[in-house]
Design a protein around this motif. Structure first.
Motif, PDB file in Angstrom:
ATOM      1  N   ARG A  42       2.619  11.700  -5.271  1.00  0.00           N
ATOM      2  CA  ARG A  42       3.448  11.005  -4.730  1.00  0.00           C
ATOM      3  C   ARG A  42       3.975  10.362  -3.491  1.00  0.00           C
ATOM      4  O   ARG A  42       3.168  11.004  -2.704  1.00  0.00           O
ATOM      5  N   MET A  43       3.271   9.181  -3.385  1.00  0.00           N
ATOM      6  CA  MET A  43       3.208   8.456  -2.340  1.00  0.00           C
ATOM      7  C   MET A  43       4.110   7.335  -1.890  1.00  0.00           C
ATOM      8  O   MET A  43       4.468   6.530  -2.787  1.00  0.00           O
ATOM      9  N   ALA A  44       4.711   7.190  -0.945  1.00  0.00           N
ATOM     10  CA  ALA A  44       5.088   5.344  -0.380  1.00  0.00           C
ATOM     11  C   ALA A  44       4.386   4.448   0.176  1.00  0.00           C
ATOM     12  O   ALA A  44       3.917   5.404   1.582  1.00  0.00           O
ATOM     13  N   LEU A  45       4.318   3.431  -0.050  1.00  0.00           N
ATOM     14  CA  LEU A  45       3.401   2.329   0.601  1.00  0.00           C
ATOM     15  C   LEU A  45       4.421   1.298   1.729  1.00  0.00           C
ATOM     16  O   LEU A  45       5.210   0.775   0.699  1.00  0.00           O
ATOM     17  N   MET A  46       4.174   0.541   2.761  1.00  0.00           N
ATOM     18  CA  MET A  46       4.895  -0.187   3.375  1.00  0.00           C
ATOM     19  C   MET A  46       4.187  -1.237   3.392  1.00  0.00           C
ATOM     20  O   MET A  46       3.401  -1.505   3.709  1.00  0.00           O
ATOM     21  N   THR A  47       3.816  -2.122   2.637  1.00  0.00           N
ATOM     22  CA  THR A  47       3.550  -3.591   2.418  1.00  0.00           C
ATOM     23  C   THR A  47       4.065  -4.748   3.335  1.00  0.00           C
ATOM     24  O   THR A  47       5.280  -4.628   3.752  1.00  0.00           O
ATOM     25  N   THR A  48       3.436  -5.862   3.766  1.00  0.00           N
ATOM     26  CA  THR A  48       4.122  -7.071   3.785  1.00  0.00           C
ATOM     27  C   THR A  48       5.670  -8.077   3.409  1.00  0.00           C
ATOM     28  O   THR A  48       5.990  -7.850   4.078  1.00  0.00           O
ATOM     29  N   VAL A  49       5.448  -7.114   2.046  1.00  0.00           N
ATOM     30  CA  VAL A  49       6.419  -7.554   1.109  1.00  0.00           C
ATOM     31  C   VAL A  49       7.756  -6.651   1.462  1.00  0.00           C
ATOM     32  O   VAL A  49       8.544  -6.576   0.442  1.00  0.00           O
ATOM     33  N   GLY A  50       7.567  -5.150   1.432  1.00  0.00           N
ATOM     34  CA  GLY A  50       8.548  -4.807   1.276  1.00  0.00           C
ATOM     35  C   GLY A  50       7.791  -2.566   0.814  1.00  0.00           C
ATOM     36  O   GLY A  50       6.236  -2.540   0.971  1.00  0.00           O
ATOM     37  N   ARG A  51       8.957  -2.055   0.556  1.00  0.00           N
ATOM     38  CA  ARG A  51       8.302  -0.978   0.604  1.00  0.00           C
ATOM     39  C   ARG A  51       8.135  -0.474  -0.768  1.00  0.00           C
ATOM     40  O   ARG A  51       9.186  -0.750  -2.134  1.00  0.00           O
ATOM     41  N   ILE A  52       7.019   0.810  -1.397  1.00  0.00           N
ATOM     42  CA  ILE A  52       6.533   0.458  -2.901  1.00  0.00           C
ATOM     43  C   ILE A  52       6.419   1.824  -3.402  1.00  0.00           C
ATOM     44  O   ILE A  52       5.633   2.801  -2.215  1.00  0.00           O
ATOM     45  N   GLU A  53       7.141   3.092  -3.499  1.00  0.00           N
ATOM     46  CA  GLU A  53       7.184   4.383  -4.352  1.00  0.00           C
ATOM     47  C   GLU A  53       6.153   4.804  -6.011  1.00  0.00           C
ATOM     48  O   GLU A  53       6.946   3.691  -6.853  1.00  0.00           O
ATOM     49  N   GLY A  54       5.246   5.127  -5.269  1.00  0.00           N
ATOM     50  CA  GLY A  54       4.657   5.660  -7.081  1.00  0.00           C
ATOM     51  C   GLY A  54       3.794   6.847  -6.842  1.00  0.00           C
ATOM     52  O   GLY A  54       3.257   7.701  -5.707  1.00  0.00           O
ATOM     53  N   ILE A  55       2.506   7.192  -7.293  1.00  0.00           N
ATOM     54  CA  ILE A  55       1.431   7.627  -7.898  1.00  0.00           C
ATOM     55  C   ILE A  55       0.217   7.500  -7.632  1.00  0.00           C
ATOM     56  O   ILE A  55      -0.029   6.193  -8.034  1.00  0.00           O
ATOM     57  N   ASN A  56      -0.437   8.024  -6.284  1.00  0.00           N
ATOM     58  CA  ASN A  56      -1.767   7.111  -6.375  1.00  0.00           C
ATOM     59  C   ASN A  56      -2.624   6.927  -7.450  1.00  0.00           C
ATOM     60  O   ASN A  56      -3.243   8.292  -7.639  1.00  0.00           O
ATOM     61  N   ALA A  57      -2.913   5.992  -7.580  1.00  0.00           N
ATOM     62  CA  ALA A  57      -3.949   6.155  -8.912  1.00  0.00           C
ATOM     63  C   ALA A  57      -5.672   5.953  -8.639  1.00  0.00           C
ATOM     64  O   ALA A  57      -6.255   5.957  -9.360  1.00  0.00           O
TER      65      ALA A  57
END
Length: 66
Positions: free
Chosen positions: A17-32
């Motif tokens: 499980r991790m969180a990404l900050m992208t240029t459009v916002g934050r996303i949390e989920g499982i690194n697939a």
């Protein structure tokens, strides 16, 4: 072009499980998985494929890069 080290760091967290900050916002989920040009993160009901160039930073479990 993104630095290969950043892609390697993302790859080390596959299945976690991790969180990404992208240029459009934050996303949390499982690194697939990580491909040459994009990253897949699984949410509860769908998968997102995000271009690596759109990732600003990521948060994941503590890791050591020795």
């Amino acid at each position: 072009m993104e630095a290969p080290v950043f892609v390697q760091h993302l790859s080390r967290h596959q299945g976690q499980r991790m969180a990404l900050m992208t240029t459009v916002g934050r996303i949390e989920g499982i690194n697939a998985g990580v491909a040459v040009d994009h990253f897949q993160i699984n949410l509860e009901d769908r998968s997102l494929h995000i271009r690596i160039s759109q990732i600003v930073y990521f948060e994941g479990p503590l890791a050591s890069y020795r």
